[in-house]
Motif scaffolding. Structure first.
Motif, short mmCIF file in Angstrom:
data_model
loop_
_atom_site.label_atom_id
_atom_site.label_comp_id
_atom_site.label_asym_id
_atom_site.label_seq_id
_atom_site.Cartn_x
_atom_site.Cartn_y
_atom_site.Cartn_z
N THR A 9 1.03 -1.33 0.27
CA THR A 9 0.20 -0.20 0.11
C THR A 9 0.88 1.11 -0.04
O THR A 9 0.51 2.46 0.06
N ARG A 10 2.22 1.09 0.04
CA ARG A 10 3.03 2.16 -0.01
C ARG A 10 4.07 1.95 -1.08
O ARG A 10 4.53 0.89 -1.25
N SER A 92 1.91 6.93 -0.56
CA SER A 92 0.78 5.49 -0.39
C SER A 92 0.19 5.35 -1.58
O SER A 92 0.18 6.26 -2.66
N TYR A 94 -2.90 5.64 -2.24
CA TYR A 94 -3.94 6.48 -2.86
C TYR A 94 -3.37 7.95 -3.02
O TYR A 94 -3.87 8.63 -3.99
N GLU A 95 -2.23 8.31 -2.42
CA GLU A 95 -1.34 9.38 -3.00
C GLU A 95 -1.04 9.30 -4.33
O GLU A 95 -0.73 10.24 -5.02
N CYS A 96 -0.63 8.10 -4.77
CA CYS A 96 -0.19 7.77 -5.98
C CYS A 96 -0.97 7.71 -6.78
O CYS A 96 -0.88 8.33 -8.10
N HIS A 171 8.53 -2.57 -4.19
CA HIS A 171 7.69 -1.67 -3.80
C HIS A 171 8.52 -0.18 -4.41
O HIS A 171 8.06 0.86 -4.09
#
Length: 306
Positions: A9-10, A92, A94-96, A171
Motif C-alpha cells: 500500500t506504499r 501511499s 492513494y496518494e499515488c 515496492h
C-alpha cells in the motif's frame, strides 16, 4: 502471495537517486522551472481573465491550456522537490493514484484543448470567410467544457484500471512520480487491458483530429499563390504546431511504442519533457510571440510602476 499483494500500500519513488551528489543542483533547477512555470502560466490566465479584449476564441483555449499546464506542474513538482531531501521518499497507494489522476486530467484536457485550437486554426486559414459562423464563442466554451469532462472521465477510468492491478514484489517505483508504465512493471496481473486503453485513448481521436486539421491547413497554404500569404498563414499556426509537435511527440514516444512497458531508460528524460518542460515553454511559445499579449503585459507593468 495475497498477503504480500495486500501489503503493498506504499511505494518508494527512486527517481534521480542514481546521482545523489547532484541533488542540490537538480533541486535548484527544478524549483526554478516550477516557479517560472507557475508565474508565467497563472499570469497568462490572470491577464486573459482581466483583459476583456482578450476574451476571444483562441485566448479562451490558451487560458485554459495555461491553467492545465499549471495543474500538471502542481501534480508532479512539489512531491519531486520534497523527495530530493526526504529520507524515505514514500508515497501511499492513494496518494499515488491521486497524483496520477491530476496528471492524467491535465494531460488529457491539454490534448483536447490542442485539438480544439487545431480546429480553430483550420477554420481561420481554410475557411476565413466562414470563421465567425463556424467558430462561435458558444462552440469554443462547449469545446472547453468538453475537454474538462473528457479529462475527468479518462482520469477516473485509468485510475480504476490501475486499482484492478495487484502490486507485488518490489515496492520501488523507478521514476520521480507515479506514472502508469512503472506501475505496470510492479504488477502481478497482466496489464494488457490497461495498455490497450491507453493506446485507444492516446492515439485515436485527438491525434487523428489534429493530423487531419494540419494536413488540410498545409494543403491550403501550399495552394496559395502569394508568398506573403503563405508566410502569414504559416506564422499564424507555427507556434501551435511547435507546441503540438513537442507534446504529442513525447507522449507517443513514451506510451505508444510496443516495448514501452519493458523499457526503463527513457522514462525519466521523456517524462521531464512532457511534465516539466512543455508547461514551462507553452506560455513563451504562445504568449511571447503574440503582440497583443506583449502589449497588454507592458500596459499592466506601466500601470503598476506609475
Amino acid at each position: 502471495m495475497n498477503e504480500d499483494n495486500h501489503s503493498l500500500t506504499r511505494f518508494i519513488l527512486i527517481g534521480f537517486m542514481d546521482h545523489p551528489d547532484l541533488k542540490t543542483v537538480l533541486f535548484v533547477v527544478f524549483f526554478a522551472i516550477y516557479l517560472i512555470t507557475m508565474v508565467r502560466n497563472l499570469g497568462l490566465v490572470a491577464l486573459i481573465f482581466m483583459e476583456h479584449r482578450l476574451h476571444t476564441l483562441m485566448y479562451i483555449f490558451l487560458g485554459n491550456l495555461a491553467l492545465m499546464d499549471s495543474c500538471c506542474s502542481c501534480a508532479i513538482t512539489p512531491k519531486m522537490l520534497e523527495n530530493f531531501f526526504s529520507e524515505d521518499r514514500m508515497i501511499s497507494l492513494y496518494e499515488c493514484m491521486a497524483q496520477f489522476y491530476f496528471l492524467c486530467l491535465a494531460e488529457t484536457a491539454d490534448c483536447f484543448l490542442l485539438a480544439a485550437m487545431a480546429y480553430d486554426r483550420y477554420v481561420a486559414i481554410c475557411s476565413p470567410l466562414q470563421y465567425h459562423t463556424m467558430m462561435s464563442k458558444k462552440l469554443s466554451i462547449q469545446m472547453t467544457i468538453g475537454a474538462y469532462i473528457a479529462g475527468n472521465l479518462h482520469s477516473m477510468f485509468q485510475v480504476v484500471l490501475l486499482l484492478r492491478l495487484v502490486f507485488c514484489g518490489s515496492h520501488q517505483i523507478n521514476h520521480f512520480f507515479c506514472d502508469v508504465l512503472p506501475l505496470y512493471r510492479l504488477s502481478c496481473v497482466n496489464p494488457y487491458i490497461n495498455e490497450l486503453m491507453i493506446l485507444i485513448f492516446a492515439g485515436s481521436v485527438q491525434i487523428f483530429s489534429i493530423a487531419m486539421s494540419y494536413l488540410c491547413i498545409l494543403f491550403t497554404i501550399f495552394k496559395m499563390k502569394s508568398k506573403q500569404g503563405r508566410g502569414k498563414a504559416l506564422s499564424t499556426c507555427a507556434s501551435h504546431f511547435l507546441s503540438v509537435s513537442i507534446f504529442y511527440g513525447s507522449l507517443l514516444f513514451m506510451y505508444i511504442q510496443p516495448s514501452s512497458v519493458k523499457e526503463r531508460d527513457k522514462d525519466t528524460p521523456v517524462a521531464i519533457c512532457y511534465t516539466l518542460v512543455i508547461p514551462l515553454l507553452n506560455p513563451f511559445i504562445y504568449g511571447l510571440r503574440n503582440q497583443e499579449v506583449i502589449s497588454y503585459e507592458k500596459n499592466y507593468e506601466e500601470e503598476k510602476t506609475s
